[in-house]
Design a protein around this motif. Structure first.
Motif, PDB file in Angstrom:
ATOM      1  N   ARG A 112     -31.071  73.203  34.821  1.00  0.00           N
ATOM      2  CA  ARG A 112     -30.365  72.136  35.537  1.00  0.00           C
ATOM      3  C   ARG A 112     -29.253  71.582  34.657  1.00  0.00           C
ATOM      4  O   ARG A 112     -29.240  71.768  33.439  1.00  0.00           O
ATOM      5  CB  ARG A 112     -31.341  70.999  35.865  1.00  0.00           C
ATOM      6  CG  ARG A 112     -32.555  71.410  36.666  1.00  0.00           C
ATOM      7  CD  ARG A 112     -32.248  71.466  38.133  1.00  0.00           C
ATOM      8  NE  ARG A 112     -33.468  71.610  38.919  1.00  0.00           N
ATOM      9  CZ  ARG A 112     -33.510  71.690  40.239  1.00  0.00           C
ATOM     10  NH1 ARG A 112     -32.378  71.625  40.939  1.00  0.00           N
ATOM     11  NH2 ARG A 112     -34.640  71.829  40.877  1.00  0.00           N
ATOM     12  N   THR A 148     -36.142  67.772  36.975  1.00  0.00           N
ATOM     13  CA  THR A 148     -35.265  66.612  37.089  1.00  0.00           C
ATOM     14  C   THR A 148     -36.028  65.299  37.127  1.00  0.00           C
ATOM     15  O   THR A 148     -35.421  64.235  37.101  1.00  0.00           O
ATOM     16  CB  THR A 148     -34.405  66.707  38.369  1.00  0.00           C
ATOM     17  OG1 THR A 148     -35.261  66.821  39.514  1.00  0.00           O
ATOM     18  CG2 THR A 148     -33.472  67.910  38.298  1.00  0.00           C
ATOM     19  N   ALA A 174     -33.777  69.592  31.507  1.00  0.00           N
ATOM     20  CA  ALA A 174     -32.778  70.410  32.210  1.00  0.00           C
ATOM     21  C   ALA A 174     -32.940  71.884  31.870  1.00  0.00           C
ATOM     22  O   ALA A 174     -32.811  72.763  32.736  1.00  0.00           O
ATOM     23  CB  ALA A 174     -31.374  69.932  31.859  1.00  0.00           C
ATOM     24  N   PRO A 207     -27.999  68.490  32.723  1.00  0.00           N
ATOM     25  CA  PRO A 207     -28.652  67.284  32.196  1.00  0.00           C
ATOM     26  C   PRO A 207     -28.254  66.004  32.914  1.00  0.00           C
ATOM     27  O   PRO A 207     -29.034  65.036  32.954  1.00  0.00           O
ATOM     28  CB  PRO A 207     -28.197  67.260  30.727  1.00  0.00           C
ATOM     29  CG  PRO A 207     -27.912  68.686  30.395  1.00  0.00           C
ATOM     30  CD  PRO A 207     -27.364  69.282  31.661  1.00  0.00           C
ATOM     31  N   VAL A 265     -30.682  64.857  35.652  1.00  0.00           N
ATOM     32  CA  VAL A 265     -32.053  64.538  35.261  1.00  0.00           C
ATOM     33  C   VAL A 265     -32.273  63.033  35.243  1.00  0.00           C
ATOM     34  O   VAL A 265     -31.438  62.273  34.733  1.00  0.00           O
ATOM     35  CB  VAL A 265     -32.360  65.129  33.864  1.00  0.00           C
ATOM     36  CG1 VAL A 265     -33.700  64.619  33.345  1.00  0.00           C
ATOM     37  CG2 VAL A 265     -32.346  66.645  33.920  1.00  0.00           C
TER      38      VAL A 265
END
Length: 368
Positions: free
Chosen positions: A30, A355, A350, A32, A35
């Motif tokens: 993901r 998340t 991430a 960051p 998150v």
């Protein structure tokens, strides 16, 4: 559970510290920035899963206020210098100039000054007037005596913290604190600990506590293992207490008790490991003691270090690395995990594709 033979008369199960485990990356990653590290306990929601340990070297009323404004929870030690002296600043400066045995002896002397209920009220009012969530900590030994002062002062969250806190303390010298009755009669959520085993945690959860601290209280500054021979590696301890939370959730019909790792959180990488093992949040001391504006002025100690007869802590010296805000959010100027704790947690989540903190508790870990 596999046990190891210590000798012909003793067997033990293997336990793991945070240094023994690592988080496994997944197939999905993901950004960051997507998150969230927010969490909620009782009616209180925080942007950061970070509670500052109630240690005089870390938390003053001012630093507790600053941490609250940054999104965490500062817990003030209500048996510390701030509730024994109207102005402890000269004493903190004096102790910073001492070394070795002289420092331990002087700390023992300083902490013989009685705790003053009026100062508890004054310090908590100062925090409340600043508009942050107000949290204060007492040991089980002083909880009965000062609880009314704490609650009347308007505390939002009550922390009962000791090296080891039991729901079944037995004493022939004095009537012990009945945690279940005490928590039931309070109108504020209570966080209690430390504990390090499944059974001890389950008993504390049954008292009605909103959260349970996992660990032995002193962190980097305690010597409980050397002095008393007592310790449980934190990765295993957090996992055991998280199992107690799961089973208590079923037993109670849906009551969720938060697990807070309180110990061995020395570097940024320890925070995601604690959550991966099942913690909802972490209580940290030594990372925040490295702040240039920390009350300890480069030194760190816990209440265990000031015991008059059997000190179980030491004063640790740290090189200050940045402000409290820089330690939490960066930018970092070092590569050793002592700065940008939250940035590191977000990047760890991430990198493994998570998340939310609750989801991240399911991440795979390995031993090695």
């Amino acid at each position: 559970m596999t046990e190891i033979e210590i000798g012909k008369n003793k067997r033990a199960r293997r336990a793991y510290a945070f240094d023994d485990v690592a988080i496994v990356p997944s197939r999905r990653t993901r950004d960051p920035e997507e998150v969230s590290v927010a969490w909620q306990i009782d009616a209180y929601r925080f942007d950061l899963p970070v509670l500052a340990a109630p240690m005089d070297s870390v938390m003053s009323p001012e630093t507790a206020i600053e941490l609250g404004r940054l999104g965490g929870l500062g817990v003030l030690n209500l048996e510390g210098l701030w509730t024994r002296y109207a102005d402890p600043t000269p004493l903190l400066e004096e102790v910073a100039g001492l070394r070795g045995v002289d420092a331990t002896r002087r700390l023992q002397e300083i902490y013989t000054e009685p705790i003053k209920a009026e100062l508890i009220t004054e310090r908590l009012k100062q925090m409340r007037d600043a508009g942050v969530t107000v949290a204060g900590s007492l040991s089980p030994q002083h909880t009965k005596e000062f609880a009314k002062s704490v609650v009347d002062a308007g505390v939002d969250m009550f922390v009962i913290r000791g090296t080891t806190v039991s729901a079944e303390h037995v004493s022939s010298q004095a009537e012990p604190l009945n945690l279940k009755e005490f928590i039931y009669e309070l109108d504020v959520p209570v966080i209690v600990g430390g504990c390090a085993t499944y059974q001890a945690a389950l008993h504390l959860m049954r008292t009605g506590a909103a959260g349970v601290l996992v660990g032995f209280g002193g962190g980097a500054a305690h010597t409980t293992r050397s002095v008393l021979g007592i310790a449980v590696p934190m990765a295993s301890a957090v996992s055991d207490v998280a199992a107690a939370r799961r089973d208590y959730l079923d037993e109670s019909g849906g009551r969720y008790v938060h697990v807070i790792a309180d110990g061995s959180i020395g570097r940024s990488g320890d925070i995601p490991k604690a959550i991966a093992c099942g913690a909802d949040a972490v209580m940290v001391g030594s990372p925040l003691a490295r702040a240039t504006n920390a009350p300890g002025r480069g030194f760190h100690w816990g209440s265990e270090a000031t015991h008059g007869a059997l000190p179980r802590g030491q004063r640790v010296e740290f090189e200050p690395v940045g402000t409290l805000e820089e330690i939490l959010f960066g930018p970092s100027t070092v590569a050793d995990g002592t700065m940008n704790l939250i940035g590191a947690l977000k990047r760890s989540m991430a990198t493994t594709g998570y998340t939310e903190l609750k989801e991240f508790q399911r991440v795979e870990v390995v031993v090695g």
